[in-house]
Design an enzyme around this catalytic site. Sequence first.
Site, short mmCIF file in Angstrom:
data_model
loop_
_atom_site.label_atom_id
_atom_site.label_comp_id
_atom_site.label_asym_id
_atom_site.label_seq_id
_atom_site.Cartn_x
_atom_site.Cartn_y
_atom_site.Cartn_z
NE ARG A 32 -1.65 -1.65 3.53
CZ ARG A 32 -1.93 -1.91 4.79
NH1 ARG A 32 -3.17 -1.91 5.19
NH2 ARG A 32 -0.97 -2.20 5.65
CG ASP A 54 -5.78 -2.92 0.64
OD1 ASP A 54 -5.55 -4.09 1.02
OD2 ASP A 54 -6.46 -2.11 1.29
CE1 TYR A 147 0.03 -13.36 11.72
CE2 TYR A 147 1.05 -14.81 13.35
CZ TYR A 147 1.12 -14.09 12.17
OH TYR A 147 2.28 -14.09 11.42
N GLY A 178 9.60 -18.35 12.75
CA GLY A 178 9.28 -17.99 14.13
C GLY A 178 9.71 -16.56 14.40
P1 NDP Z 1 5.91 -6.18 8.35
O1 NDP Z 1 4.81 -5.58 9.16
O2 NDP Z 1 7.29 -5.64 8.50
O3 NDP Z 1 5.53 -6.14 6.81
C1 NDP Z 1 4.25 -6.47 6.38
C2 NDP Z 1 4.09 -6.06 4.93
O4 NDP Z 1 2.78 -6.37 4.51
C3 NDP Z 1 4.30 -4.59 4.72
O5 NDP Z 1 5.10 -4.41 3.56
C4 NDP Z 1 2.91 -4.04 4.49
O6 NDP Z 1 3.01 -2.96 3.56
C5 NDP Z 1 2.24 -5.25 3.84
N1 NDP Z 1 0.80 -5.25 3.95
C6 NDP Z 1 0.03 -5.30 5.07
N2 NDP Z 1 -1.27 -5.25 4.73
C7 NDP Z 1 -1.32 -5.17 3.38
C8 NDP Z 1 -2.37 -5.10 2.44
N3 NDP Z 1 -3.65 -5.08 2.83
N4 NDP Z 1 -2.07 -5.04 1.13
C9 NDP Z 1 -0.80 -5.05 0.73
N5 NDP Z 1 0.25 -5.12 1.56
C10 NDP Z 1 -0.02 -5.19 2.88
O7 NDP Z 1 5.86 -7.76 8.68
P2 NDP Z 1 6.91 -8.93 8.41
O8 NDP Z 1 7.81 -8.61 7.30
O9 NDP Z 1 7.48 -9.33 9.72
O10 NDP Z 1 5.89 -10.10 8.00
C11 NDP Z 1 5.66 -10.47 6.68
C12 NDP Z 1 4.84 -11.74 6.65
O11 NDP Z 1 5.50 -12.75 7.41
C13 NDP Z 1 3.45 -11.63 7.25
O12 NDP Z 1 2.58 -12.44 6.52
C14 NDP Z 1 3.63 -12.17 8.67
O13 NDP Z 1 2.44 -12.68 9.19
C15 NDP Z 1 4.64 -13.25 8.43
N6 NDP Z 1 5.46 -13.65 9.57
C16 NDP Z 1 6.13 -12.71 10.33
C17 NDP Z 1 6.91 -13.12 11.40
C18 NDP Z 1 7.61 -12.16 12.30
O14 NDP Z 1 7.89 -12.51 13.47
N7 NDP Z 1 7.97 -10.95 11.87
C19 NDP Z 1 7.10 -14.54 11.69
C20 NDP Z 1 6.34 -15.42 10.83
C21 NDP Z 1 5.59 -14.98 9.81
P3 NDP Z 1 2.07 -1.68 3.49
O15 NDP Z 1 1.78 -1.26 4.89
O16 NDP Z 1 2.92 -0.72 2.71
O17 NDP Z 1 0.87 -2.15 2.72
C1 8X3 Z 2 4.89 -14.50 13.75
C2 8X3 Z 2 5.49 -15.36 14.80
O1 8X3 Z 2 5.17 -16.26 17.15
O2 8X3 Z 2 4.59 -13.93 16.78
O3 8X3 Z 2 4.13 -15.24 12.88
O4 8X3 Z 2 3.17 -15.68 15.94
S1 8X3 Z 2 4.54 -15.31 16.23
#
Ligand code: NDP
Ligand code: 8X3
Length: 249
Positions: A32, A54, A147, A178
């Site tokens: 976004r 989005d 989640y 994780g």
């Molecule tokens: P961030 O919050 O750093 O990044 C999330 C990204 O998703 C951003 O670029 C945001 O961009 C984008 N985003 C969110 N909503 C939308 C939307 N509606 N449309 C388009 N883009 C969207 O999170 P992470 O990099 O940590 O996480 C990335 C993925 O990995 C997620 O799916 C998360 O659940 C998963 N994950 C994360 C972990 C962690 O501990 N960090 C562990 C395991 C899994 P913008 O706001 O510009 O749209």
């Molecule tokens: C992100 C890892 O442990 O916060 O997916 O759910 S946890």
Amino acid sequence: MTVFVTGASVGFGAATVRRFARDGARVVAASRRFEKLEALRNELGEGVFPLELDVQDRAAVESAVANLPAPFSAIDVLVNNAGLALGLGSAQEAHMEDWEAMIDTNIKGLVYCTRAILPQMVARKRGHVINLGSIAADFPYPGGNVYGATKAFVRQFSFNLRADVLGTGVRVTDVSPGLSGGTEFSEVRFHGDKARADKVYEGTTPLSAEDVADAIHWVATRPPHVNVNLVQMMPVCQAFAPFAISRSS
Ligand code: NDP
Ligand code: 8X3
């Protein structure tokens, strides 16, 4: 190779864009916040196509995929990374708006992007869908409720996709990290409370966005006959909790 990364503005997504761009791939960077995607293009060059999107908006997803400029339109790898956790309250207290946003993004957004891009992969008899799951799909924790359930959907959808695309050459992988730092994940989860977000990582060496991007890049660069179904990864400082038991005395 052309790669389409959702949630590319920061975190795992931005690191994934950098990892593939470094190898000379063309990368569609979608999220976004367009200014962050433009900054990535300025950093990495014309091989990056910034796309304001989005993923919750089904019509926008379909139109964006249908109207990509020629060098970026034949997608080899879709990285369904856009996603979020909102809140850590128990199910009886959690906000329905938070639950809806997680379902709309982590499930419906991922499904929209997959459905928009998968047919061209099947038609070309090659392609790879890489979905960002989580250890929360496997291991419940208090406050993980919706989640964790969205990430269990991602796991099961990934495995079911494999069943559907058998014989087409298309690959599907669930990458389930994780505890990971250096992203906005916890700040988003705690609605901008940076101090609370920072506490999550205190005294730890979590996975970095680059670690996760490396895993994504690795699964995408195996020989074409190899399908990595699942990558589940944790930092060394993280392991499994014992079962919780509520005792009445
Ligand atoms: P961030 O919050 O750093 O990044 C999330 C990204 O998703 C951003 O670029 C945001 O961009 C984008 N985003 C969110 N909503 C939308 C939307 N509606 N449309 C388009 N883009 C969207 O999170 P992470 O990099 O940590 O996480 C990335 C993925 O990995 C997620 O799916 C998360 O659940 C998963 N994950 C994360 C972990 C962690 O501990 N960090 C562990 C395991 C899994 P913008 O706001 O510009 O749209
Ligand atoms: C992100 C890892 O442990 O916060 O997916 O759910 S946890």
